[in-house]
Design a protein around this motif. Structure first.
Motif, PDB file in Angstrom:
ATOM      1  N   ASP A 125       8.437  19.434   5.245  1.00 53.86           N
ATOM      2  CA  ASP A 125       8.300  20.170   3.990  1.00 53.86           C
ATOM      3  C   ASP A 125       8.246  19.252   2.770  1.00 53.86           C
ATOM      4  N   ILE A 126       8.472  17.952   2.957  1.00 46.82           N
ATOM      5  CA  ILE A 126       8.381  17.001   1.846  1.00 46.82           C
ATOM      6  C   ILE A 126       6.908  16.741   1.544  1.00 46.82           C
ATOM      7  N   THR A 127       6.533  16.926   0.289  1.00 49.00           N
ATOM      8  CA  THR A 127       5.130  16.775  -0.106  1.00 49.00           C
ATOM      9  C   THR A 127       4.854  15.484  -0.876  1.00 49.00           C
ATOM     10  N   HIS A 128       5.903  14.966  -1.544  1.00 48.40           N
ATOM     11  CA  HIS A 128       5.751  13.785  -2.389  1.00 48.40           C
ATOM     12  C   HIS A 128       6.921  12.834  -2.168  1.00 48.40           C
ATOM     13  N   LEU A 129       6.671  11.554  -2.385  1.00 47.95           N
ATOM     14  CA  LEU A 129       7.702  10.532  -2.273  1.00 47.95           C
ATOM     15  C   LEU A 129       7.660   9.630  -3.503  1.00 47.95           C
ATOM     16  N   VAL A 130       8.810   9.458  -4.153  1.00 43.78           N
ATOM     17  CA  VAL A 130       8.973   8.482  -5.236  1.00 43.78           C
ATOM     18  C   VAL A 130       9.955   7.431  -4.736  1.00 43.78           C
ATOM     19  N   TYR A 131       9.510   6.199  -4.688  1.00 49.02           N
ATOM     20  CA  TYR A 131      10.332   5.117  -4.138  1.00 49.02           C
ATOM     21  C   TYR A 131      10.625   4.086  -5.215  1.00 49.02           C
ATOM     22  N   VAL A 132      11.906   3.709  -5.333  1.00 51.24           N
ATOM     23  CA  VAL A 132      12.358   2.808  -6.393  1.00 51.24           C
ATOM     24  C   VAL A 132      13.101   1.626  -5.794  1.00 51.24           C
ATOM     25  N   SER A 133      12.716   0.399  -6.179  1.00 51.99           N
ATOM     26  CA  SER A 133      13.465  -0.781  -5.747  1.00 51.99           C
ATOM     27  C   SER A 133      13.138  -1.967  -6.645  1.00 51.99           C
ATOM     28  N   SER A 134      14.142  -2.793  -6.887  1.00 52.09           N
ATOM     29  CA  SER A 134      13.949  -4.071  -7.574  1.00 52.09           C
ATOM     30  C   SER A 134      14.326  -5.218  -6.635  1.00 52.09           C
ATOM     31  N   SER A 135      14.297  -4.943  -5.331  1.00 54.72           N
ATOM     32  CA  SER A 135      14.812  -5.903  -4.351  1.00 54.72           C
ATOM     33  C   SER A 135      13.809  -6.278  -3.275  1.00 54.72           C
ATOM     34  N   GLU A 136      12.563  -5.933  -3.444  1.00 58.66           N
ATOM     35  CA  GLU A 136      11.574  -6.270  -2.429  1.00 58.66           C
ATOM     36  C   GLU A 136      10.212  -6.503  -3.074  1.00 58.66           C
ATOM     37  N   VAL A 137       9.374  -7.235  -2.373  1.00 58.89           N
ATOM     38  CA  VAL A 137       7.989  -7.467  -2.810  1.00 58.89           C
ATOM     39  C   VAL A 137       7.128  -7.560  -1.566  1.00 58.89           C
ATOM     40  N   ARG A 138       6.136  -6.710  -1.441  1.00 57.28           N
ATOM     41  CA  ARG A 138       5.215  -6.766  -0.300  1.00 57.28           C
ATOM     42  C   ARG A 138       4.077  -5.768  -0.498  1.00 57.28           C
ATOM     43  N   LEU A 139       3.015  -5.972   0.208  1.00 62.09           N
ATOM     44  CA  LEU A 139       1.883  -5.049   0.280  1.00 62.09           C
ATOM     45  C   LEU A 139       1.582  -4.784   1.753  1.00 62.09           C
ATOM     46  N   PRO A 140       1.563  -3.524   2.213  1.00 66.42           N
ATOM     47  CA  PRO A 140       1.918  -2.331   1.439  1.00 66.42           C
ATOM     48  C   PRO A 140       3.391  -2.338   1.066  1.00 66.42           C
ATOM     49  N   GLY A 141       3.751  -1.480   0.124  1.00 67.50           N
ATOM     50  CA  GLY A 141       5.108  -1.467  -0.405  1.00 67.50           C
ATOM     51  C   GLY A 141       6.079  -0.685   0.452  1.00 67.50           C
ATOM     52  N   GLY A 142       7.322  -0.708   0.011  1.00 69.35           N
ATOM     53  CA  GLY A 142       8.386  -0.045   0.746  1.00 69.35           C
ATOM     54  C   GLY A 142       8.201   1.452   0.871  1.00 69.35           C
ATOM     55  N   ASP A 143       7.415   2.053  -0.014  1.00 72.94           N
ATOM     56  CA  ASP A 143       7.168   3.491   0.079  1.00 72.94           C
ATOM     57  C   ASP A 143       6.493   3.850   1.397  1.00 72.94           C
ATOM     58  N   LEU A 144       5.558   2.999   1.841  1.00 72.43           N
ATOM     59  CA  LEU A 144       4.847   3.269   3.092  1.00 72.43           C
ATOM     60  C   LEU A 144       5.785   3.109   4.287  1.00 72.43           C
ATOM     61  N   TYR A 145       6.606   2.055   4.275  1.00 68.96           N
ATOM     62  CA  TYR A 145       7.529   1.830   5.381  1.00 68.96           C
ATOM     63  C   TYR A 145       8.584   2.927   5.458  1.00 68.96           C
ATOM     64  N   LEU A 146       9.016   3.418   4.305  1.00 71.75           N
ATOM     65  CA  LEU A 146       9.961   4.524   4.294  1.00 71.75           C
ATOM     66  C   LEU A 146       9.316   5.791   4.830  1.00 71.75           C
ATOM     67  N   ALA A 147       8.093   6.083   4.378  1.00 71.17           N
ATOM     68  CA  ALA A 147       7.379   7.275   4.847  1.00 71.17           C
ATOM     69  C   ALA A 147       7.189   7.237   6.358  1.00 71.17           C
ATOM     70  N   SER A 148       6.823   6.074   6.869  1.00 74.49           N
ATOM     71  CA  SER A 148       6.625   5.926   8.316  1.00 74.49           C
ATOM     72  C   SER A 148       7.935   6.076   9.064  1.00 74.49           C
ATOM     73  N   GLY A 149       8.993   5.466   8.525  1.00 79.45           N
ATOM     74  CA  GLY A 149      10.290   5.524   9.186  1.00 79.45           C
ATOM     75  C   GLY A 149      10.881   6.918   9.243  1.00 79.45           C
TER      76      GLY A 149
END
Length: 394
Positions: A125-149
């Motif tokens: 039922d989750i339609t949107h994800l807002v991801y916040v961090s000042s502790s990581e740097v990568r492409l793709p970002g942590g939002d994708l890894y969180l969504a997958s996890g």
């Protein structure tokens, strides 16, 4: 809304139609719990430093921060695998990011799962994800890894907020509010995750300001579900998000100065930071409260969910606004139990706010449900939301 009369009229109502609400909260932490009383000896031992003056300075700071316990990703296993993290001037940004990228994802997943469980609806039922961090740097970002996890739908619409520091949790809440109110039926997962390993350094007389961070900051993750028009059978709204505001203070961009270097993130917090916040917080709050028809005479009638950047900031706000001490209890408790965990901390403050407001309701049936959610970050940027605590509604 016209202030007192309208606020009292809505104090026992459910969320206003179309207004975003926080529907659930969740948190997660790494396994290492640090007792503040043991931090100094452990830190100087781990970094092979024996400077007595720096040790005395950190000991003083550890007492003034009011922090009692914190959770950290850093461990003896990490130091054994990456001993270069304790060496001055060693390029270690790759090693740090290897640790941080995995750690923040793991914590964000745990916090989000706890939040979704509390929410009571399926992850689909989750339609949107807002991801916040000042502790990581990568492409793709942590939002994708969180969504997958989490197993979110590949069609989940994602937003990332990187390197916004301590104001990140309320900034993410402002963005989630906009998404929820402009997409009827949407459910937004806001996740924040932080670790201090990105800036971990040995003590140095050349960087005395680093010791403030050592004495103050902690690690962890937070999560919220935000949506409008709660489903009465399955959702229990916690806070209605009435109005949001962001403001930066021109000429203060060096007051909180962070840079990504070969040795990780380097932060400088200017001594005048508490004073700058004190000088500007009242004007900001008056504008934000004005959106609901409230004036300064409401200061001690409202709740205050303030990001605890440090005790000096909380003390200055309390003094400037002439708040009774218990108004900042949730912020002080979060600081004591978790330290300043950057963007995550507002989640911990809101949890304590719910707990304390239930006590207030027992002794004061004429309590007021309205209040402010505030945070301050690099810029200097003020983030604020005029909100209504729905957990106290009769």
């Amino acid at each position: 809304m016209g202030g007192l009369d309208d606020a009292q009229a809505t104090s026992s109502e459910k969320a206003a139609p179309g207004k975003a609400t926080i529907l659930a909260l969740g948190k997660a932490f790494p396994h290492q719990l640090v007792m503040q009383e043991y931090l100094v000896d452990g830190y100087f031992r781990d970094t092979n430093c024996d400077d007595p003056e720096l040790k005395r300075k950190l000991t003083r700071l550890c007492k003034t921060t009011t922090v009692k316990t914190r959770y950290v990703v850093m461990s003896q296993e990490i130091l054994k695998k990456y001993p270069e993290l304790t060496l001055e001037g060693t390029p270690t940004v790759k090693q740090r990011l290897d640790i941080c990228n995995d750690a923040v994802t793991h914590m964000a997943i745990e916090a989000s799962q706890a939040c979704i469980k509390s929410w009571g609806r399926p992850v689909s039922d989750i339609t949107h994800l807002v991801y916040v961090s000042s502790s990581e740097v990568r492409l793709p970002g942590g939002d994708l890894y969180l969504a997958s996890g989490l197993g979110l739908s590949p069609e989940t619409q994602r937003v990332m907020l990187y390197f916004v520091g301590c104001s990140g949790g309320v900034a993410g809440l402002r963005v989630a509010k906009d998404i929820a109110e402009n997409n009827p039926g949407s459910r937004v997962l806001l996740a924040t995750s932080e670790t201090t390993i990105i800036g971990y350094k040995p003590p140095s007389a050349d960087r005395p300001y680093d010791l403030v961070g050592v004495a103050l900051f902690g690690d962890g993750a937070g999560a919220m579900i935000i949506g409008s028009d709660p489903v009465s059978e399955t959702e229990k709204p916690l806070f209605e998000l009435h109005s949001a505001m962001q403001q930066f203070l021109p000429g203060t961009d060096k007051t909180i100065d962070g840079r990504l270097t070969e040795e990780g993130i380097s932060f400088k917090l200017a001594r005048e930071l508490p004073q700058v916040i004190e000088d500007n917080v009242e004007g900001f709050c008056e504008k934000l409260m004005g959106a609901g028809g409230f004036g300064k005479e409401w200061y001690n009638k409202m709740f205050w969910a303030v990001h605890p950047g440090g005790p000096a900031i909380l003390n200055r706000i309390e003094k400037r606004l002439d708040l009774v001490p218990e108004k900042l209890n949730p912020s002080r408790r979060a600081l004591m139990d978790y330290g300043n965990a950057s963007s995550n901390t507002i989640v911990y403050v809101l949890e304590y706010m719910i707990e304390e407001s239930s006590k207030i309701k027992e002794v004061d049936q004429d309590h007021n449900d309205w209040g402010l959610i505030l945070a301050f970050g690099p810029g200097i940027t003020f983030e604020g939301i005029l909100a209504r605590n729905l957990t106290t509604s009769v």
